[in-house]
Scaffold this active site. Structure first.
Site, PDB file in Angstrom:
ATOM      1  CG  ASP A 132      -1.940   1.067   0.604  1.00 33.48           C
ATOM      2  OD1 ASP A 132      -1.547   1.104   0.126  1.00 33.48           O
ATOM      3  OD2 ASP A 132      -3.565   0.766   1.779  1.00 33.48           O
TER       4      ASP A 132
HETATM    5  C1  BGC Z   1      -4.951   3.269   0.059  1.00 35.26           C
HETATM    6  C2  BGC Z   1      -5.414   1.756  -0.969  1.00 35.26           C
HETATM    7  C3  BGC Z   1      -4.292   2.259  -2.679  1.00 35.26           C
HETATM    8  C4  BGC Z   1      -3.806   3.569  -2.347  1.00 35.26           C
HETATM    9  C5  BGC Z   1      -2.881   4.077  -3.993  1.00 35.26           C
HETATM   10  C6  BGC Z   1      -4.114   3.754   0.137  1.00 35.26           C
HETATM   11  O1  BGC Z   1      -3.358   4.678   0.940  1.00 35.26           O
HETATM   12  O2  BGC Z   1      -5.591   2.645   1.259  1.00 35.26           O
HETATM   13  O3  BGC Z   1      -6.218   1.601  -0.615  1.00 35.26           O
HETATM   14  O4  BGC Z   1      -5.087   1.669  -3.078  1.00 35.26           O
HETATM   15  O5  BGC Z   1      -3.788   4.913  -1.523  1.00 35.26           O
HETATM   16  O6  BGC Z   1      -4.321   5.291  -4.252  1.00 35.26           O
END
Ligand code: BGC
Length: 795
Positions: free
Chosen positions: A299
């Site tokens: 993530d």
């Molecule tokens: C979130 C994810 C997301 C990623 C990219 C993160 O902050 O937890 O769910 O896919 O950002 O946008």
């Protein structure tokens, strides 16, 4: 340590037994969950390319940056074009549109030494350009084909925008609505969550990644993210391995079995080990037990944040993450900087980098990016009538009628009849395009949203009266919250005055007095207070909405409440004082027309809750599949007020144990009756059940009848309870469901199959097994189902 498992030697997890002697099923070669990623031809291409790559080029494939907006801290401002040209960047996120993606793709293909295409990814959560209801609402349809359709729409629109990879579905089990990300989930139940997970994956990938309108999924967040302690986002999760396997892993496993090409590792720690550096979940379970051949992306910044988890410095955490099985570093700023040196010094075997690179390249080849790297420019997006029809049809299925009690002298308020000559529409969500779009509609555009006010105005003309009632936030909260949205201060809101709620509530009361019925559209600010980093410690309506509701109810006019929110809100006062309540979540672009369909009875509501609604926030985490206690309050269900004999039992002193509206709950404009269920055999030897792995062994049948006067759709639900096991089992567990359409007076016979999958559990040795026991089996329209039969499992 990294484990590498040749596909040919992959073994099915051994089936299981405990307490029964030795029914070990024979180990067998499992088919790869995604045949494309496992194909020899594809892997030969990957290996041939890998041989030509330098160490730096391999690591480049493991690096991802956003050249667009940021969803977290640490967003770097690097020279992406230069990095792409040098082969130092394998993937980008948040670069959207044919032009923007082609720009970088040209550099990758024309300037980098090996011409490896970039993989562009983005969050596509409830549609891409066409915004559908939020995922929690889609789960409320209990219709996996709805999730599949939303995914299909998102996939083809994303692909037209140059994106071959979506960070969806979020399959985290969410049992605590304080956690803002419940909005992106399918709710509290592993069975419903797994059915939805499979459907999302199928819709996005179509069982064929090479199709021009398929995208690779990233199933997230692996794992335990939804179990954040106290519902506070990014917080630690701590649970037994039995709970992990029985509750939190099943939707991920279902998604992997459906061919998911990638997974995203989560921010949280799980039992003290950060999920983004956890070899047990990322390698042992995901690769070894499940045979996953795709890749894992971290993530946002999660690898860098491992330093905050206190498991080492930058060098150490990057090594730990890579060796644990996180193949790609999203915005962590580490793999590109600190892996090569550690390989050269012998700290990390180059084979570890090779394996991670191989996994990334597999997905790029399977997506056909080497053959079709560019995206042709297409027509500008428009919310066409076809797209609107799809969004409306899905939204129609997601609404849950929580309550529809008759009002003296009027009857039930819903559906609205011609008797309601003047209708007052009141509330801050009645006419707010942006809020009705729902949380995290990344590429959705509020301008396409038809609000409740617009749709009702069309329908009722000057029979509709309108008053906003109050703001979504009041006083200082409004100022503070406007500044914590991830997009920065909301444009135009900076200097807007704090609403004078006392005055607007007084106006709303006057408006209600002029009408025959008042419709209140209340909820919470979906953009500011839902989704990531949006945990709440209270679950009521925000701002002065509760006062507004109470003031309108006090006029004595009949009130219909429409709740618009991405989490179960605390509706205790409303449930006691408002005769009709419709949970409409965040419905997306067709919000107004879809709500109107249900208000006027053109669509009979058929949604059921995927998540329990609490009476008080202190009950959280509240879910129906509780484990038993030695001191139950009046059996499984609690009773309030308590009598003296009820002191030393498991209950709250000041509130009931049960949900205000339980899991699976949802009314209809008609009524359904259930016969006593029948079972194809009353008894089965445990050995037969174990040997049957994967195949149904018994069928449970029931007659469901529409006893009312209008057509309706019932979600027929089957629950079990294993009454005697070596490890205690939940008081109820959903094990099957079906959406059934019934004309007035019509009766249908429904049959459900049960087998090892549904009846097994994890024993103390963490083996999936069954033991001699009796299963109580209920079928009905919610988790309170009463029509019952049983199945005995004997030695
Ligand atoms: C979130 C994810 C997301 C990623 C990219 C993160 O902050 O937890 O769910 O896919 O950002 O946008």
């Amino acid at each position: 340590m990294i484990f590498i498992f040749p596909r040919t030697l992959r073994l099915l997890p051994l089936l299981l037994v405990a307490g029964l002697g030795s029914f070990l099923a024979t180990a067998q070669t499992s088919p790869a969950p995604n045949a494309q990623l496992a194909s020899k031809q594809l892997n030969d291409r990957v290996d041939a390319l890998l041989k030509k790559m330098t160490l730096e080029e391999k690591i480049g494939q493991l690096v991802q940056y956003s050249a667009g907006y940021a969803t977290g801290p640490n967003a770097s401002k690097l020279r992406y074009e230069e990095m792409v040209a040098k082969g130092q960047l394998g993937s980008m996120l948040d670069v959207v549109g044919a032009d923007a993606t082609n720009h970088y793709q040209h550099i990758a293909l024309e300037k980098s030494r090996l011409h490896i295409p970039l993989l562009f990814g983005q969050d596509v959560i409830h549609g891409h350009r066409t915004t559908f209801p939020i995922p929690l609402a889609i789960a409320a349809s209990w219709d996996p084909s709805a999730a599949e359709l939303v995914a299909r729409s998102g996939a083809s629109e994303a692909r037209a925008d140059g994106l071959a990879w979506v960070f969806s579905p979020m399959v985290d089990i969410a049992r605590d609505p304080r956690w803002g990300r419940i909005v992106e989930s399918s709710g509290e139940d592993p069975y419903l969550g797994s059915a939805m997970a499979r459907a999302w994956v199928k819709g996005y990938q179509q069982d064929d990644l090479s199709k021009p309108d398929s995208v690779a999924v990233s199933v997230k967040h692996f794992v335990g993210y939804g179990a954040a302690i106290a519902g506070r986002d990014y917080n630690a999760a701590d649970m037994s391995e039995i709970t992990l396997r029985q509750v939190y892993l099943p939707p991920f496993h279902a998604a992997v079995d459906a061919g998911a090409a990638t997974l995203m590792s989560s921010f949280n720690s799980l039992n003290g080990i950060p999920a983004s550096a956890n070899p047990f979940t990322l390698t042992e379970i995901l690769r070894r037990e499940w045979g996953f051949d795709g890749f894992v992306v971290s993530d946002w910044g999660a690898i860098g944040e491992l330093v905050n988890h206190s498991i080492g410095d930058g060098l150490t955490v990057a090594r730990k993450a890579l060796e644990a099985g996180v193949d790609m570093d999203m915005e962590g700023n580490l793999y590109g900087n600190v892996i090569a040196g550690q390989v050269r010094s012998g700290k990390i075997p180059e084979s570890v980098v090779d394996e991670a690179t191989r996994r990334v390249l597999r997905v790029k080849f399977a997506l056909g990016l080497f053959e079709h790297p560019y995206t042709p420019a297409g027509p500008a997006y428009d919310a066409t009538p076809e797209r609107r029809a799809a969004a409306r049809k899905i939204a129609d299925e997601t609404f849950v009628l929580l309550k529809n009690d008759p009002v003296e002298g009027v009857g039930t308020l819903l559906p609205l009849t011609a008797k309601a000559k003047k209708v007052a529409l009141i509330g801050p969500l009645a006419d707010d395009q942006r809020e009705l779009l729902g949380a995290w509609a990344v590429t959705g555009d509020p301008k396409y949203v038809i609000t409740l006010r617009t749709a009702l105005q069309q329908r009722l003309g000057d029979r509709l009266l309108y008053a906003p009632g109050c703001g979504l936030l009041s006083g200082e909260d409004a100022n503070v919250l406007r500044h914590v949205t991830f997009l920065g201060p909301v444009a135009g809101d900076d200097h807007s005055p704090i609403p004078d709620d006392a005055k607007t509530i007084a106006d709303a009361v006057e408006t209600a007095k002029k009408a025959d019925v008042a419709i209140l559209a209340l909820g919470e600010p979906t953009n500011w207070m839902e989704g990531e980093a949006s945990s709440r410690a209270t679950l009521g309506f925000t701002g002065a909405q509760e006062q507004l509701l109470e003031a309108v109810v006090a006029t004595g006019k009949p009130v219909i409440l429409i709740v618009l929110a991405g989490r179960p809100l605390e509706l205790k006062w409303a449930a006691a004082h408002v005769p009709a309540i419709l949970e409409a979540w965040s419905p997306g672009i067709e919000a107004g027309p879809a709500v109107t369909d249900v208000l006027f009875g053109e669509v009979n509501p058929s949604g059921k809750l995927p998540s329990s609604f609490p009476r008080a926030v202190g009950q959280e985490p509240l879910y129906y599949a509780q484990l038993p206690t030695g001191r139950p309050a009046h059996g499984d269900l609690s009773h309030f007020p308590h009598d003296a004999g009820e002191k030393f039992v498991s209950r709250y002193m000041d509130e009931e144990n049960s949900a205000l509206f339980p899991f699976g709950w949802g009314l209809s404009y008609t009524r359904f009756s259930y016969s006593k269920p029948t079972i194809s055999r009353a008894e089965i030897p445990a050995s037969e059940l174990i040997a049957s792995a994967g195949k149904p062994v018994v069928t449970v049948g029931v007659d469901v009848k529409n006893t009312g006067s209008v057509a309706g759709t019932e979600v027929v639900q089957l629950y079990i309870r294993n009454t005697s096991a070596s490890v205690e089992q939940p008081v109820r567990e959903l094990k099957s469901f079906a959406r059934v359409q019934l004309a007035p007076g019509e009766k249908k016979h429904i049959e459900f199959s049960l087998g090892f999958e549904e009846l097994s559990f994890y024993n103390a040795d963490l083996k999936q097994t069954v033991e001699p026991t009796t299963y109580r089996i209920w079928i009905g329209g919610s988790s309170l189902a009463t029509a019952e039969t049983s199945l005995h499992v004997v030695e």
